[in-house]
Design an enzyme around this catalytic site. Structure first.
Site, PDB file in Angstrom:
ATOM      1  N   TYR A 142      20.755 -67.604   5.403  1.00  0.00           N
ATOM      2  CA  TYR A 142      21.068 -67.976   4.023  1.00  0.00           C
ATOM      3  C   TYR A 142      19.812 -68.337   3.237  1.00  0.00           C
ATOM      4  CZ  TYR A 142      26.012 -68.369   5.220  1.00  0.00           C
ATOM      5  OH  TYR A 142      27.290 -68.105   5.621  1.00  0.00           O
ATOM      6  N   LYS A 187      24.064 -65.980  19.424  1.00  0.00           N
ATOM      7  CA  LYS A 187      24.193 -64.551  19.769  1.00  0.00           C
ATOM      8  C   LYS A 187      22.937 -64.177  20.552  1.00  0.00           C
ATOM      9  CE  LYS A 187      26.301 -60.536  19.373  1.00  0.00           C
ATOM     10  NZ  LYS A 187      27.490 -60.246  20.192  1.00  0.00           N
ATOM     11  N   ASP A 219      30.841 -64.021  19.268  1.00  0.00           N
ATOM     12  CA  ASP A 219      32.033 -63.151  19.297  1.00  0.00           C
ATOM     13  C   ASP A 219      33.060 -63.714  20.280  1.00  0.00           C
ATOM     14  OD1 ASP A 219      29.982 -62.617  21.059  1.00  0.00           O
ATOM     15  OD2 ASP A 219      30.327 -60.458  21.171  1.00  0.00           O
ATOM     16  N   ASP A 243      29.656 -71.079   9.297  1.00  0.00           N
ATOM     17  CA  ASP A 243      30.455 -70.794   8.103  1.00  0.00           C
ATOM     18  C   ASP A 243      31.765 -70.129   8.521  1.00  0.00           C
ATOM     19  OD1 ASP A 243      31.265 -70.353   5.537  1.00  0.00           O
ATOM     20  OD2 ASP A 243      29.587 -69.089   4.951  1.00  0.00           O
ATOM     21  N   ASP A 247      35.691 -72.147   9.272  1.00  0.00           N
ATOM     22  CA  ASP A 247      36.903 -71.713   8.554  1.00  0.00           C
ATOM     23  C   ASP A 247      37.991 -71.321   9.548  1.00  0.00           C
ATOM     24  OD1 ASP A 247      35.801 -72.122   6.086  1.00  0.00           O
ATOM     25  OD2 ASP A 247      36.407 -70.172   5.295  1.00  0.00           O
TER      26      ASP A 247
END
Ligand code: NAD
Length: 352
Positions: A142, A187, A219, A243, A247
């Site tokens: 970001y 990851k 994942d 993020d 959620d």
């Protein structure tokens, strides 16, 4: 004991839900004999209308001089056509940055009474859900270099050692006070930045031998959250993965009107807000669910004011209101008693 609190009610349902939360705080102050000194400041759409900026300097100054910041919600359709950096939400991002808030905490707690609201099957939910996602807020893809060319574009995914160390410490400290299980999500099978993240988290883990540390690829973590969420206690992850996972974790609890959050920095100053927005469709109608904001107040007591007992009392008072069958429309189910925003806050106060 006196604490300074900056109060940003914001737009839409912001003032209604914050007023409900203030009633609850009033009751807790009487019980525990402390005083919250509020300074109300503006941010978001109302600040644009009255001061010409979504984040006036005065707001930043008052927040910096406070022990905690309470925020309702910002934004609404009347400000949607403004350029990105002048919109109400830009004020929120800027405020988090100005206050150095780098750790976003989102608990996903499924109250027994609201099990029906979860999209997961009862056999998967089992005994219930209580997961806390700790998301890094100021680094990652970001904030890395952003380049757009005619035929390509890229965003640099970057984490520095101090950034990983400080968020890892926040997560370990919190895990230490919960079930002592920390899952770091990355990851590392593909990304260099993730291999670095993992190595730094492992170093910090040396300081916390009492906490069990696991690593999961993102994942797999996304999958595990919906097939076996009970295995998680605290999840530590970067900005991008956080993020998405926060959620996902929040939504398995069913309703956006129930979910609190905290954003923390180096010291004890934190910002406390519900995860939902300003809900312009129901603003001013006394229909909003104030429980996410009320539960955010429990987080404020826990993380900024060091009052764990009072925090637990708020959480229990909310649970009791649900047990008594009170529901705002967003969490309504057959046979329950529908109440408005004000009445729901009153029920929580009564239970305190
Ligand atoms: P929203 O969260 O405001 O609303 C989504 C849906 O959930 C709506 O139907 C709303 O009525 C309902 N809802 C939300 N909170 C509720 C509550 N407490 N009780 C009952 N129902 C509730 O999201 P949106 O509609 O996408 O956004 C509205 C505005 O809020 C936009 O301007 C958006 O940018 C802004 N926003 C602000 C924040 C924030 O301040 N942190 C976060 C998200 C969105």
């Amino acid at each position: 004991m006196n604490f300074k609190i900056a109060l940003i009610k914001g737009d839409g349902i912001g003032p209604e839900i914050v007023d409900g939360a203030l009633k609850v705080l009033e009751a807790v102050q009487k019980k525990h004999d402390f005083v919250l000194e509020y300074t109300e400041v503006l941010a978001g759409g109302i600040a644009i209308d009255r001061k010409g900026s979504p984040l006036p300097q005065e707001t930043i100054d008052v927040c910096k001089a406070s022990d905690a910041v309470i925020l309702g919600a910002l934004g609404g359709p009347q400000w949607d056509n403004l350029p990105g950096d002048q919109r109400p939400e830009a004020g929120l991002l800027e405020l988090r940055k100005s206050l150095g808030l780098f750790a976003n905490l989102r608990p996903a707690i499924l109250f027994d009474e609201l099990k029906d609201a979860s999209p997961l099957k009862p056999e998967i939910i089992g005994e219930g859900l209580d997961v806390l996602v700790v998301r890094e807020l100021t680094g990652d893809v970001y904030f890395g270099e952003k380049v757009k060319e005619d035929n390509a574009a890229w965003d640099k995914m970057i984490y520095t050692r101090p950034e990983v160390e400080r968020i890892a410490r926040v997560a370990f400290e919190i895990a230490r006070n919960r079930k002592k299980i920390l899952t770091s999500v990355d990851k590392a099978n593909v990304l260099e930045v993730s291999r670095f993240w993992r190595s730094v988290v492992l170093e910090v883990a040396q300081e916390y031998p009492d906490v069990t540390l696991n690593h999961l690829y993102v994942d797999n973590a996304a999958m595990q959250l919906v097939i076996n969420p009970a295995q998680f206690d605290v999840i530590l992850t970067g900005n991008l993965f956080g993020d998405i996972l926060s959620d996902e974790a929040s939504m398995i609890t069913g309703s956006i009107g129930m979910l609190p959050s905290a954003s923390l920095g180096e010291g004890t100053l934190g910002m406390y807000e519900p995860i939902h927005g300003s809900a312009p469709d129901i603003a001013g109608q006394d229909k909003a669910n104030p429980l996410a904001t009320i539960l955010s107040m429990a987080m404020m007591l826990r993380y900024s004011l060091n009052m764990e007992k009072a925090a637990l009392e708020i959480e229990n008072a909310v649970r009791k209101a649900l047990q008594q069958g009170y529901r705002t429309v967003d969490i309504m189910s057959p046979g329950m008693k529908v109440v408005g925003c004000e009445e729901m806050a009153n029920r929580v106060v009564e239970n305190l």
